[in-house]
Design an enzyme around this catalytic site. Structure first.
Site, short mmCIF file in Angstrom:
data_model
loop_
_atom_site.label_atom_id
_atom_site.label_comp_id
_atom_site.label_asym_id
_atom_site.label_seq_id
_atom_site.Cartn_x
_atom_site.Cartn_y
_atom_site.Cartn_z
N ARG A 44 0.81 -1.21 0.00
CA ARG A 44 0.00 0.00 0.00
C ARG A 44 0.85 1.26 0.00
O ARG A 44 0.55 2.22 -0.72
CB ARG A 44 -0.95 -0.02 1.21
CG ARG A 44 -1.86 1.19 1.34
CD ARG A 44 -2.47 1.66 0.03
NE ARG A 44 -3.07 0.60 -0.75
CZ ARG A 44 -3.22 0.64 -2.06
NH1 ARG A 44 -2.77 1.68 -2.76
NH2 ARG A 44 -3.78 -0.36 -2.71
N LYS B 218 0.53 24.62 -4.38
CA LYS B 218 -0.72 23.96 -4.01
C LYS B 218 -0.54 22.44 -4.12
O LYS B 218 -1.09 21.78 -5.00
CB LYS B 218 -1.86 24.46 -4.89
CG LYS B 218 -2.14 25.94 -4.71
CD LYS B 218 -3.17 26.46 -5.70
CE LYS B 218 -3.38 27.96 -5.53
NZ LYS B 218 -4.34 28.51 -6.52
N LYS C 3 3.01 39.36 -3.86
CA LYS C 3 1.61 39.42 -4.29
C LYS C 3 0.94 40.65 -3.70
O LYS C 3 1.57 41.45 -3.01
CB LYS C 3 0.90 38.13 -3.91
CG LYS C 3 1.64 36.88 -4.44
CD LYS C 3 0.82 35.62 -4.37
CE LYS C 3 -0.12 35.51 -5.54
NZ LYS C 3 -0.78 34.18 -5.59
N GLU D 23 3.44 40.08 -8.64
CA GLU D 23 2.12 39.92 -9.26
C GLU D 23 1.55 41.30 -9.56
O GLU D 23 1.58 42.20 -8.71
CB GLU D 23 1.20 39.18 -8.29
CG GLU D 23 -0.24 39.04 -8.76
CD GLU D 23 -1.13 38.46 -7.68
OE1 GLU D 23 -1.57 37.32 -7.83
OE2 GLU D 23 -1.38 39.16 -6.67
N ASP E 153 -1.87 38.63 -13.38
CA ASP E 153 -2.96 38.00 -12.64
C ASP E 153 -4.31 38.27 -13.30
O ASP E 153 -4.79 39.40 -13.33
CB ASP E 153 -2.98 38.51 -11.20
CG ASP E 153 -4.05 37.83 -10.36
OD1 ASP E 153 -4.22 36.60 -10.48
OD2 ASP E 153 -4.72 38.53 -9.58
#
Length: 279
Positions: free
Chosen positions: A101, A136, A168, A197, A218
């Site tokens: 597994r 992510k 950002k 960004e 963006d």
């Protein structure tokens, strides 16, 4: 494929933790089998896929039982067909079952990531754009997924918060503007790439003036991207980001941007259907 340095740094510990998670203080079901029983097995894919994860499987059985022999019938990056044998195993039956597994969890997740990357990469073939992953990723499996991305023909963005700046909107607001944010970044770590960004062509011009290395566009529409490419004129690399879909991917690539970042490469992956059977 050659493993990148970032994988070699934590492959062993990642596999160790996965085995500990699954085994706890022992595999009580495998203990039903006599310790001297040997077995052979093969692992097949039930569906088409792009393979990724060989070294993780090898490391599972290396840590679990060096007597297990793993023979690969395919390599990372290969395209697999349904019912194709991926690798064969031989060794103590207990060890084959205990490691099954954990080994397949790595292989099915990583191959799932590589498979979706291959589909996206094929869409932009011939355009020269590089498709980038993001942060992510599944917690504690970042390097595994980042490697899988490369098996599928895409590329890695920064690995974490430490190897490149990505300024950002909230960073910009807290720093008092694009110029201040970029200037401070270059002063703090002059050898680290600085990406910022932007949400408008005016902000793009400001970022160019401040000397950004990469500028993330963006949620720009196609016309704004084309204008951005003309404004940048090679003075900085441009990265398109935000709500990228398979339908919009090719038109975005054809605007002339250098990169397209896509969170779905890692966060929307579906595990490949694999099966191990004794033979």
């Amino acid at each position: 494929m050659t493993l990148p340095l970032y994988v070699n740094q934590d492959l062993e510990i990642t596999v160790q933790r996965a085995l500990e998670e699954d085994m706890g203080d022992g595999d009580i079901t495998a203990s039903l089998i006599s310790a001297d029983t040997s077995a052979k097995a093969r692992v097949i894919t039930r569906e088409s896929a792009t393979l990724s994860g060989q070294s993780w499987v090898d490391e599972v059985f290396r840590q679990l039982d060096p007597e297990v022999d793993v023979k690969w019938q395919a390599s990372d990056g290969d395209q697999l067909k349904p019912d194709q044998t991926i690798f064969e195993l031989a060794g103590p039956a207990r060890s084959l079952l205990t490691g099954e597994r954990t080994a397949l969890n790595f292989l099915q997740l990583m191959s799932g990531t590589a498979s979706i990357c291959r589909k996206y990469a094929d869409i932009v073939g011939g355009t020269g754009v590089q498709l980038l992953d993001t942060r992510k990723t599944i917690p504690c499996l970042r390097t595994a997924q980042k490697y899988a991305v490369t098996c599928g023909g895409c590329f890695n963005h920064r690995l974490g918060l430490y190897d490149a700046f990505l300024i950002k909107e909230n960073h910009i607001a807290a720093c008092g503007g694009i110029l201040n944010a970029i200037g401070t970044a270059k002063a703090n770590a002059p050898n680290k790439p600085v990406e910022v960004e932007v949400e408008s062509l005016d902000e793009l011009c400001e970022a160019l003036k401040a000397g950004a290395d990469i500028i993330m566009l963006d949620n720009f529409d196609l016309e704004m991207m084309r204008s951005g490419v003309k404004l940048a004129a090679g003075k900085a690399k441009l990265e398109a980001s935000g709500n990228i879909t398979k339908e919009t991917l090719r038109p975005i690539a054809e605007t002339g941007v250098d990169f397209i970042s896509i969170g779905a490469l890692t966060k929307h992956c579906r595990a490949v259907d694999l099966s191990m059977r004794f033979v």
